[in-house]
Design a protein around this motif. Structure first.
Motif, PDB file in Angstrom:
ATOM      1  N   GLY A 176       0.824  -1.199   0.000  1.00 54.42           N
ATOM      2  CA  GLY A 176       0.000   0.000   0.000  1.00 54.42           C
ATOM      3  C   GLY A 176       0.856   1.245   0.000  1.00 54.42           C
ATOM      4  N   CYS A 177       0.193   2.391  -0.016  1.00 52.70           N
ATOM      5  CA  CYS A 177       0.888   3.674  -0.026  1.00 52.70           C
ATOM      6  C   CYS A 177       0.294   4.571   1.054  1.00 52.70           C
ATOM      7  CB  CYS A 177       0.761   4.351  -1.387  1.00 52.70           C
ATOM      8  SG  CYS A 177       1.550   5.977  -1.453  1.00 52.70           S
ATOM      9  N   PRO A 178       1.046   4.843   2.122  1.00 46.86           N
ATOM     10  CA  PRO A 178       0.515   5.691   3.198  1.00 46.86           C
ATOM     11  C   PRO A 178       0.287   7.137   2.776  1.00 46.86           C
ATOM     12  CG  PRO A 178       2.836   5.205   3.564  1.00 46.86           C
ATOM     13  CD  PRO A 178       2.401   4.351   2.412  1.00 46.86           C
ATOM     14  N   LYS A 179       0.843   7.525   1.635  1.00 47.25           N
ATOM     15  CA  LYS A 179       0.637   8.895   1.157  1.00 47.25           C
ATOM     16  C   LYS A 179      -0.762   9.069   0.573  1.00 47.25           C
ATOM     17  CE  LYS A 179       2.513  12.446  -1.936  1.00 47.25           C
ATOM     18  NZ  LYS A 179       3.624  12.803  -2.858  1.00 47.25           N
ATOM     19  N   PHE A 180      -1.232   8.068  -0.151  1.00 48.62           N
ATOM     20  CA  PHE A 180      -2.518   8.184  -0.828  1.00 48.62           C
ATOM     21  C   PHE A 180      -3.659   7.505  -0.076  1.00 48.62           C
ATOM     22  CE2 PHE A 180      -0.952  10.440  -4.295  1.00 48.62           C
ATOM     23  CZ  PHE A 180       0.213   9.873  -4.772  1.00 48.62           C
ATOM     24  N   ASP A 181      -3.332   6.648   0.882  1.00 50.68           N
ATOM     25  CA  ASP A 181      -4.350   5.998   1.692  1.00 50.68           C
ATOM     26  C   ASP A 181      -4.375   6.628   3.080  1.00 50.68           C
ATOM     27  OD1 ASP A 181      -3.623   2.742   0.250  1.00 50.68           O
ATOM     28  OD2 ASP A 181      -5.024   4.312  -0.384  1.00 50.68           O
ATOM     29  N   ASN A 182      -5.322   6.207   3.897  1.00 51.01           N
ATOM     30  CA  ASN A 182      -5.484   6.756   5.242  1.00 51.01           C
ATOM     31  C   ASN A 182      -4.627   5.965   6.237  1.00 51.01           C
ATOM     32  OD1 ASN A 182      -6.406   7.417   7.850  1.00 51.01           O
ATOM     33  ND2 ASN A 182      -8.427   7.968   7.070  1.00 51.01           N
ATOM     34  N   PRO A 183      -3.569   6.574   6.792  1.00 50.08           N
ATOM     35  CA  PRO A 183      -2.693   5.849   7.727  1.00 50.08           C
ATOM     36  C   PRO A 183      -3.437   5.319   8.949  1.00 50.08           C
ATOM     37  CG  PRO A 183      -1.639   7.864   6.979  1.00 50.08           C
ATOM     38  CD  PRO A 183      -3.057   7.923   6.507  1.00 50.08           C
ATOM     39  N   LYS A 184      -4.438   6.067   9.422  1.00 50.70           N
ATOM     40  CA  LYS A 184      -5.214   5.609  10.585  1.00 50.70           C
ATOM     41  C   LYS A 184      -5.943   4.310  10.262  1.00 50.70           C
ATOM     42  CE  LYS A 184      -7.439   5.927  14.571  1.00 50.70           C
ATOM     43  NZ  LYS A 184      -8.496   4.916  14.386  1.00 50.70           N
TER      44      LYS A 184
END
Length: 251
Positions: A176-184
């Motif tokens: 996944g990509c924490p930049k484009f997805d929701n880290p929470k």
């Protein structure tokens, strides 16, 4: 004691090991073994067929035959033993994100030989399951329990040419990509995975770019939230495809 009753029958020729039936069976009567769905024990199957509608290959059918009688107490003991083994709640059906085929769980049968030992001129895939996107993997997917988990930035397989041979072989992957997805949402997803499954290890492979470094923090926070202690390793890959750092992180 045996009796003529309704019980599940699995057509192994049709079964592709997707694992949907495992998620649908609240009694834990079905498991994926050697890439195929198997009835763990006759006494765990209630014969009601909750799993049938989840099979995309029409490999499950309810038949009448002589079988051990359904034993609710044995089921309860079996699920409790699973809970004690993993330190989590028993596996139950997890709702999929949508009806999209990308969310359907599949477990592939792969040889133990390294992916590098492929026919000449063709690289073999080391991927053993589907899905792989962090947002799409159910926390109770059958391929997670007892797994060596690989958490990778979705740019890593593009940047690192030997990704399958060096990282994916023998591991369960989530990317996944924490930049484009929701880290929470990532933290919550991994925390639930750590609570539900006994994992052998976690390897986080990220790119050198700052946004990708959040993956390690996400996994660490999820472990803290789940109060899980799992061997954890971090690998950082450069944009040129070199390994810049490889270290063990205190669990």
């Amino acid at each position: 004691m045996k009796a003529i009753r309704k019980i599940i029958q699995i057509d192994e020729e049709r079964c592709d090991g997707c694992g949907q039936c495992v998620l649908a069976c609240a009694e834990g009567a079905i498991e994926i073994i050697d890439g195929k769905a198997k009835l763990v024990s006759e006494v765990y199957c209630d014969g009601l067929g909750a799993c049938i509608g989840e099979c995309p290959q029409d490999a499950l059918h309810i038949i009448e035959r002589e079988a051990e009688e359904f034993d609710p107490e044995a089921v309860e003991a079996f699920l409790e033993s699973r809970k004690q083994d993993s330190g989590t709640s028993p596996v139950v059906s997890f709702p999929q994100a949508s009806g999209c085929p990308s969310t359907q769980v599949h477990v592939f049968s792969r040889p133990d030989a390294p992916a590098a030992q492929a026919p000449q001129g063709k690289a073999a895939s080391a991927l053993s399951h589907w899905p792989v996107q962090i947002r799409l993997v159910p926390p109770n997917a059958p391929f997670l329990n007892n797994a060596h988990l690989l958490v990778a930035g979705d740019c890593v397989p593009v940047a690192y040419p030997s990704f399958h041979q060096e990282f994916l072989q023998g591991r369960t992957a989530m990317i996944g990509c924490p930049k484009f997805d929701n880290p929470k949402e990532y933290v919550d997803k991994f925390a639930e995975i750590f609570e539900r499954n006994r994992l052998q290890s976690v390897t986080v492979v990220s790119m050198e770019v700052p946004c990708c470094s959040a993956l390690l923090n996400i996994v660490v926070k999820a472990m803290e939230k789940a109060q899980a202690r799992i061997p954890l390793e971090e690998v950082v890959v450069s944009t040129r495809g070199d390994i810049l750092e490889r270290r063990t992180v205190a669990a």
